[in-house]
Design an enzyme around this catalytic site. Structure first.
Site, PDB file in Angstrom:
ATOM      1  N   GLU A   1      72.087  55.528  38.722  1.00 53.13           N
ATOM      2  CA  GLU A   1      71.739  53.920  38.903  1.00 53.13           C
ATOM      3  C   GLU A   1      70.974  53.747  37.436  1.00 53.13           C
ATOM      4  O   GLU A   1      69.850  54.506  37.173  1.00 53.13           O
ATOM      5  CB  GLU A   1      70.527  53.997  40.200  1.00 53.13           C
ATOM      6  CG  GLU A   1      71.374  54.340  41.384  1.00 53.13           C
ATOM      7  CD  GLU A   1      70.431  54.016  42.441  1.00 53.13           C
ATOM      8  OE1 GLU A   1      69.544  53.027  42.372  1.00 53.13           O
ATOM      9  OE2 GLU A   1      70.436  54.575  43.479  1.00 53.13           O
TER      10      GLU A   1
ATOM     11  N   ARG B   1      62.684  63.898  33.534  1.00 52.20           N
ATOM     12  CA  ARG B   1      62.023  64.907  34.652  1.00 52.20           C
ATOM     13  C   ARG B   1      62.859  64.914  36.176  1.00 52.20           C
ATOM     14  O   ARG B   1      63.745  64.030  36.032  1.00 52.20           O
ATOM     15  CB  ARG B   1      60.777  64.201  35.458  1.00 52.20           C
ATOM     16  CG  ARG B   1      60.954  62.743  35.721  1.00 52.20           C
ATOM     17  CD  ARG B   1      59.444  61.980  36.584  1.00 52.20           C
ATOM     18  NE  ARG B   1      59.798  60.735  37.153  1.00 52.20           N
ATOM     19  CZ  ARG B   1      60.365  60.487  38.035  1.00 52.20           C
ATOM     20  NH1 ARG B   1      60.707  61.372  39.109  1.00 52.20           N
ATOM     21  NH2 ARG B   1      60.565  59.228  38.531  1.00 52.20           N
TER      22      ARG B   1
ATOM     23  N   PHE C   1      57.818  60.562  46.846  1.00 52.49           N
ATOM     24  CA  PHE C   1      56.260  60.134  46.548  1.00 52.49           C
ATOM     25  C   PHE C   1      55.732  59.853  47.999  1.00 52.49           C
ATOM     26  O   PHE C   1      56.416  59.644  48.772  1.00 52.49           O
ATOM     27  CB  PHE C   1      56.685  58.593  45.840  1.00 52.49           C
ATOM     28  CG  PHE C   1      57.268  59.049  44.425  1.00 52.49           C
ATOM     29  CD1 PHE C   1      56.505  59.262  43.316  1.00 52.49           C
ATOM     30  CD2 PHE C   1      58.570  58.996  44.074  1.00 52.49           C
ATOM     31  CE1 PHE C   1      56.891  59.672  42.110  1.00 52.49           C
ATOM     32  CE2 PHE C   1      59.157  59.269  42.648  1.00 52.49           C
ATOM     33  CZ  PHE C   1      58.274  59.674  41.879  1.00 52.49           C
TER      34      PHE C   1
HETATM   35 MG    MG Z   1      70.672  49.657  42.553  1.00 56.87          MG
END
Ligand code: MG
Ligand code: ADP
Length: 169
Positions: free
Chosen positions: A87, A112, A117
């Site tokens: 993406e 990274r 999260f």
């Molecule tokens: Mg997308």
């Protein structure tokens, strides 16, 4: 989790192009960070040393201008995390969506690994910091020169619906 060092990614810089397809509708656009998805054929052709994680590089939609980009390579939930997805967030404000158009990218470097999260705010902050790192790194001479690569001089045509993989051109 085993993560590769930047220097182990011998396939970088990596060049590829393909037609932009619909993603999983995870609402990236609502977060202000739309990500253009590559078709499976492009993802399946990734060299084995290109690990999941966040990359930076250059991107061009059809025969338009070349912009900085950040790309996330991750595990695709649609295929029960057995397939990867690619993406690309182009660091540019477009007037319109570009589904169906040809996206050409030069992946220049690795930022990274993927990570989880605790909150949406934390995720958005991480992406903004990735974007800043991408912008800085891409101004280095070794990365700036990729913009001038013949890869971006090739004229692409949506009528050919070309999603041929190109590396080393
Ligand atoms: Mg997308
Ligand atoms: P999807 O789940 O279909 O990928 P997103 O919310 O991630 O939906 O939006 C991605 C779409 O937004 C891209 O396919 C593209 O057509 C459009 N778009 C507009 N601006 C950008 C940009 N700066 N970077 C990437 N995609 C963009």
């Amino acid at each position: 989790m085993i993560t590769l060092q930047r220097t182990d990614m011998r396939s970088l810089p990596y060049f590829c192009r393909g037609q932009v397809v619909r993603g999983f509708g995870r609402g990236s656009k609502e977060l202000g960070i739309p990500t253009a998805n590559f078709p499976e054929s492009v993802v399946d052709s990734l060299p084995a040393d290109i690990n999941t994680g966040i990359y930076y590089g250059w991107a061009r939609v059809d025969n338009g201008d070349i912009h900085k980009m950040v790309m996330s390579i991750g595990w695709n939930p649609y295929y029960k995390n057995t397939k990867k997805s690619m993406e690309t967030h182009v660091i540019h404000t477009f007037k319109e969506d570009f589904y169906g158009q040809i996206l050409s990218v030069a992946m220049a470097g690795y930022i990274r690994p993927e990570r989880g999260f605790k909150s949406l705010d934390e995720l958005i902050a991480a992406i903004h910091s990735d974007i800043e790192e991408a912008k800085r790194n891409l101004d280095l001479p070794e990365h700036l020169k990729l913009k001038e690569d013949n890869f971006f001089k090739t004229s692409v045509s949506t009528t050919t619906r070309s999603d041929k993989i190109m590396n080393g051109h």
